[in-house]
Design a protein around this motif. Structure first.
Motif, PDB file in Angstrom:
ATOM      1  N   PRO A 262     -22.348  15.799 -59.521  1.00 61.80           N
ATOM      2  CA  PRO A 262     -22.215  17.214 -59.893  1.00 61.80           C
ATOM      3  C   PRO A 262     -23.237  17.673 -60.942  1.00 61.80           C
ATOM      4  N   TYR A 263     -23.744  18.886 -60.733  1.00 61.17           N
ATOM      5  CA  TYR A 263     -24.678  19.511 -61.673  1.00 61.17           C
ATOM      6  C   TYR A 263     -24.259  20.957 -61.919  1.00 61.17           C
ATOM      7  N   ARG A 264     -24.776  21.554 -62.994  1.00 57.92           N
ATOM      8  CA  ARG A 264     -24.696  22.993 -63.227  1.00 57.92           C
ATOM      9  C   ARG A 264     -26.080  23.562 -62.979  1.00 57.92           C
ATOM     10  N   SER A 265     -26.128  24.748 -62.396  1.00 58.76           N
ATOM     11  CA  SER A 265     -27.426  25.376 -62.166  1.00 58.76           C
ATOM     12  C   SER A 265     -27.513  26.693 -62.934  1.00 58.76           C
ATOM     13  N   LEU A 266     -28.645  27.382 -62.779  1.00 55.55           N
ATOM     14  CA  LEU A 266     -28.881  28.635 -63.510  1.00 55.55           C
ATOM     15  C   LEU A 266     -29.555  29.633 -62.587  1.00 55.55           C
ATOM     16  N   ASP A 267     -29.205  30.914 -62.750  1.00 52.66           N
ATOM     17  CA  ASP A 267     -30.033  31.986 -62.198  1.00 52.66           C
ATOM     18  C   ASP A 267     -30.897  32.478 -63.337  1.00 52.66           C
ATOM     19  N   LEU A 268     -32.202  32.418 -63.143  1.00 52.79           N
ATOM     20  CA  LEU A 268     -33.104  32.837 -64.223  1.00 52.79           C
ATOM     21  C   LEU A 268     -33.686  34.192 -63.858  1.00 52.79           C
ATOM     22  N   LYS A 269     -33.375  35.211 -64.643  1.00 44.65           N
ATOM     23  CA  LYS A 269     -33.861  36.568 -64.330  1.00 44.65           C
ATOM     24  C   LYS A 269     -34.863  37.025 -65.385  1.00 44.65           C
ATOM     25  N   TYR A 319     -23.581  24.664 -58.811  1.00 41.72           N
ATOM     26  CA  TYR A 319     -24.753  24.085 -58.136  1.00 41.72           C
ATOM     27  C   TYR A 319     -24.426  23.709 -56.686  1.00 41.72           C
ATOM     28  N   GLN A 320     -25.318  24.150 -55.781  1.00 38.72           N
ATOM     29  CA  GLN A 320     -25.209  23.709 -54.376  1.00 38.72           C
ATOM     30  C   GLN A 320     -26.494  22.979 -54.003  1.00 38.72           C
ATOM     31  N   PRO A 321     -26.395  21.716 -53.549  1.00 38.94           N
ATOM     32  CA  PRO A 321     -27.597  20.891 -53.361  1.00 38.94           C
ATOM     33  C   PRO A 321     -28.733  21.543 -52.569  1.00 38.94           C
ATOM     34  N   ASP A 322     -28.470  22.241 -51.450  1.00 37.90           N
ATOM     35  CA  ASP A 322     -29.616  22.724 -50.673  1.00 37.90           C
ATOM     36  C   ASP A 322     -30.137  24.073 -51.150  1.00 37.90           C
ATOM     37  N   ARG A 323     -29.454  24.664 -52.137  1.00 40.46           N
ATOM     38  CA  ARG A 323     -29.819  26.027 -52.538  1.00 40.46           C
ATOM     39  C   ARG A 323     -30.417  26.080 -53.953  1.00 40.46           C
ATOM     40  N   ASP A 324     -29.893  25.236 -54.830  1.00 38.90           N
ATOM     41  CA  ASP A 324     -30.179  25.415 -56.257  1.00 38.90           C
ATOM     42  C   ASP A 324     -30.944  24.249 -56.872  1.00 38.90           C
ATOM     43  N   ILE A 325     -31.459  24.514 -58.065  1.00 41.23           N
ATOM     44  CA  ILE A 325     -32.089  23.447 -58.853  1.00 41.23           C
ATOM     45  C   ILE A 325     -31.002  22.783 -59.699  1.00 41.23           C
ATOM     46  N   PRO A 326     -30.946  21.441 -59.670  1.00 42.68           N
ATOM     47  CA  PRO A 326     -29.932  20.760 -60.502  1.00 42.68           C
ATOM     48  C   PRO A 326     -30.411  20.711 -61.952  1.00 42.68           C
TER      49      PRO A 326
END
Ligand code: FAD
Length: 382
Positions: A262-269, A319-326
Motif C-alpha cells: 500500500p502507498y499514498r499518492s498525491l494530485d499535484l496542481k 493510490y491505484q497501481p496503474d494510475r498513480d505515482i506511489p
C-alpha cells in the motif's frame, strides 16, 4: 551485453550508475519508464522561468558531510533555509511549533506564562514530543499539548493519510515535537541548501559518461523478467548473469504474487499567477482548512526575477497501481510483513540488489538515499 543493469534513473539508480562507470570503469545500462532522468527529484524551468519541482518540493538538508562532498562533484549550492508557516485559526504561524509560535497564537500574558513553564522544565533548543507534554501534570502544559495536537497535527495527518480524525492514533502522531527555541527554520541540520541550477543538472552531470547508456520511456517489464522458480533473471530473452540493481517497486518485480504494497499518492496542481509573490515563505501548511495539505511557492526556494509566480497545491489521495505515482509507503504491521515476504524471495536471487524507496519500501530523504546508494555500491555492487 552489459554487466550491470539498473532499473530506475532516480537518485539511487543514478548514484550507483555513476560509481560503476567512474570507479569500476564498467558499462552500465539504465532502464527508466518516465521520459526523464532524476526520478522524484526531477525539476525544470517553467514558462515563468522559475525552477519547479515536478513531484513536490524537495529541500536538501543533511548532517552527513560525505553526502554533501559527493554531491558537490556535480553541483554548486545556494544556501537556503526552509521556513514553513501553518494556517491556524485564520493566521499563518511558524512551524515546527516553537516559542515564537506561542506569541502568534495566544494572548501575550498566556504566551509568557507558557514560555516560562516550558523553559522551567525543558532545556533551551531541545525538542519535546507532544506525547510527553500530554502526560504533564501541569494543566497549562497539558492545555498547550492538546492545542498543538488538535490544531497542527490531527487534521493534517488525517488529510495526508485519508483517515478520519478520530482514527488517528496519538501514540504515532504526537511523537512530533514542539521546539523549545526561537529558531523558525523547518530543519536544523548542519547543511541546508539547494543545487544552484536545480536537481536535474546533478543527474545530467552524473550520468554524462560514455560507460552509461539510458533507455527512457521503457518499462523494465518490456525487456526484463525473473523466473520465480529457478531464481534466474532474463534480459531480452536471455539469462542475465550480470548484476541487476533494482530501484523500482518490489511488488511489481515479483508480479504482485503476495499482493500490492500500500502507498499514498498525491494530485499535484500547479497554478501560474499574475503576481510577483503569492505568500510569505516557500511552504504554507493548511492542517484544518481546504482539501489540500500545503501550498508551495517555488520562487522562494530558487529566487527568480519575474513579475509572475508559480504555486503548487498538494491533494493527497488513495493510490491505484496503474494510475498513480506511489509517493508514500503506508507503514502498518501488515505492509511491513508483506514487504518482508518479497524481500525474503529477493534474497534468493544471487545477482539481484534492491536499493531505493520503492525497492526497499522505505521513506528515504535524499541524503539518506545517497548514503544508502554509496554503501550499496561498496558492499553489494563492487
Ligand atoms: P525515485 O526517485 O522514485 O526513483 C525510482 C525510479 O524508478 C523512478 O524514476 C521511476 O520512474 C522508476 N521506475 C519505477 N517503476 C519502473 C518500471 N516499471 N520500469 C522502469 N522504471 C521504473 N527528500 C528530501 O531530502 N527532502 C525533501 O524535501 C523531500 N521531499 C519529498 C517530497 C515528496 C512529495 C516525495 C514523494 C519525496 C520527497 N523526498 C524528499 C524524498 C526523495 O524524493 C527521495 O529520497 C528520492 O527521490 C529517492 O530516490 P529513489 O531513486 O529511491 O526513488
Amino acid at each position: 551485453m552489459f554487466d550491470y543493469v539498473i532499473i530506475g534513473a532516480g537518485l539511487s539508480g543514478s548514484v550507483i550508475a555513476e560509481r560503476i562507470a567512474n570507479v569500476l570503469n564498467q558499462k552500465v545500462l539504465i532502464i527508466e519508464k518516465r521520459n526523464h532522468i532524476g526520478g522524484n527529484c526531477y525539476d525544470y524551468k517553467d514558462e515563468n522561468n522559475i525552477i519547479i519541482h515536478k513531484y513536490g518540493p524537495h529541500l536538501f538538508h543533511t548532517d552527513y558531510k560525505e553526502v554533501v562532498d559527493y554531491l558537490s562533484n556535480f553541483t554548486d549550492w545556494e544556501i537556503y533555509h526552509h521556513r514553513v508557516l501553518a494556517f491556524i485559526d485564520g493566521k499563518k504561524v511558524p512551524i515546527p511549533f516553537n516559542l515564537n509560535t506561542l506569541y502568534e497564537v495566544f494572548p501575550k500574558t498566556l504566551a509568557e506564562k507558557l514560555e516560562r513553564k516550558l523553559l522551567g522544565k525543558y532545556q533551551y533548543n531541545s525538542k519535546v514530543p507532544i506525547l510527553d507534554l500530554l502526560k504533564e501534570e501541569d494543566q497549562d502544559l497539558k492545555f498547550l499539548a492538546n492545542y498543538i495536537y488538535e490544531k497542527v497535527f490531527k487534521n493534517y495527518t488525517a488529510k495526508q493519510w485519508g483517515l478520519k480524525p478520530e482514527e488517528i492514533d496519538p501514540q504515532v502522531t504526537a511523537r512530533v515535537p514542539i521546539y523549545i527555541s526561537r529558531d523558525n527554520r523547518y530543519f536544523t541540520d548542519k547543511y541546508q541548501a539547494v543545487p544552484k541550477e536545480g536537481y536535474t543538472k546533478i543527474f545530467e552531470r552524473m550520468l554524462n559518461h560514455p560507460n552509461i547508456k539510458i533507455m527512457l520511456n521503457m518499462d523494465f517489464k518490456e525487456v526484463l523478467s525473473i523466473d520465480l522458480e529457478s531464481k534466474k533473471i532474463y534480459f531480452m530473452g536471455q539469462e542475465f548473469k550480470g548484476k541487476l540493481i533494482f530501484t523500482g517497486p518490489i511488488d511489481e518485480l515479483f508480479e504482485y504474487k503476495f499482493g500490492d504494497l500500500p502507498y499514498r499518492s498525491l494530485d499535484l496542481k500547479f497554478e501560474r499567477l499574475n503576481m510577483e509573490y503569492f505568500q510569505e515563505v516557500a511552504t504554507v501548511n493548511y492542517p484544518n482548512d481546504y482539501d489540500f495539505t500545503r501550498i508551495t511557492e517555488f520562487k522562494h526556494i530558487h529566487p527568480t526575477k519575474s513579475e509572475k509566480t508559480t504555486i503548487l497545491k498538494e491533494y493527497p489521495k488513495a493510490y491505484q497501481p496503474d494510475r498513480d505515482i506511489p509517493y508514500y509507503p503506508v507503514f502498518t504491521r501488515e505492509s511491513q510483513e508483506l514487504y518482508n515476504r518479497y524481500k525474503e524471495d529477493a534474497e534468493k536471487f544471487e545477482n539481484l540488489i534492491l536499493v531505493g524507496r520503492l525497492a526497499e519500501y522505505k521513506y528515504y530523504d535524499m541524503d539518506d538515499i545517497v548514503e544508502r546508494a554509496l554503501e550499496a555500491f561498496e558492499k553489494e555492487v563492487k
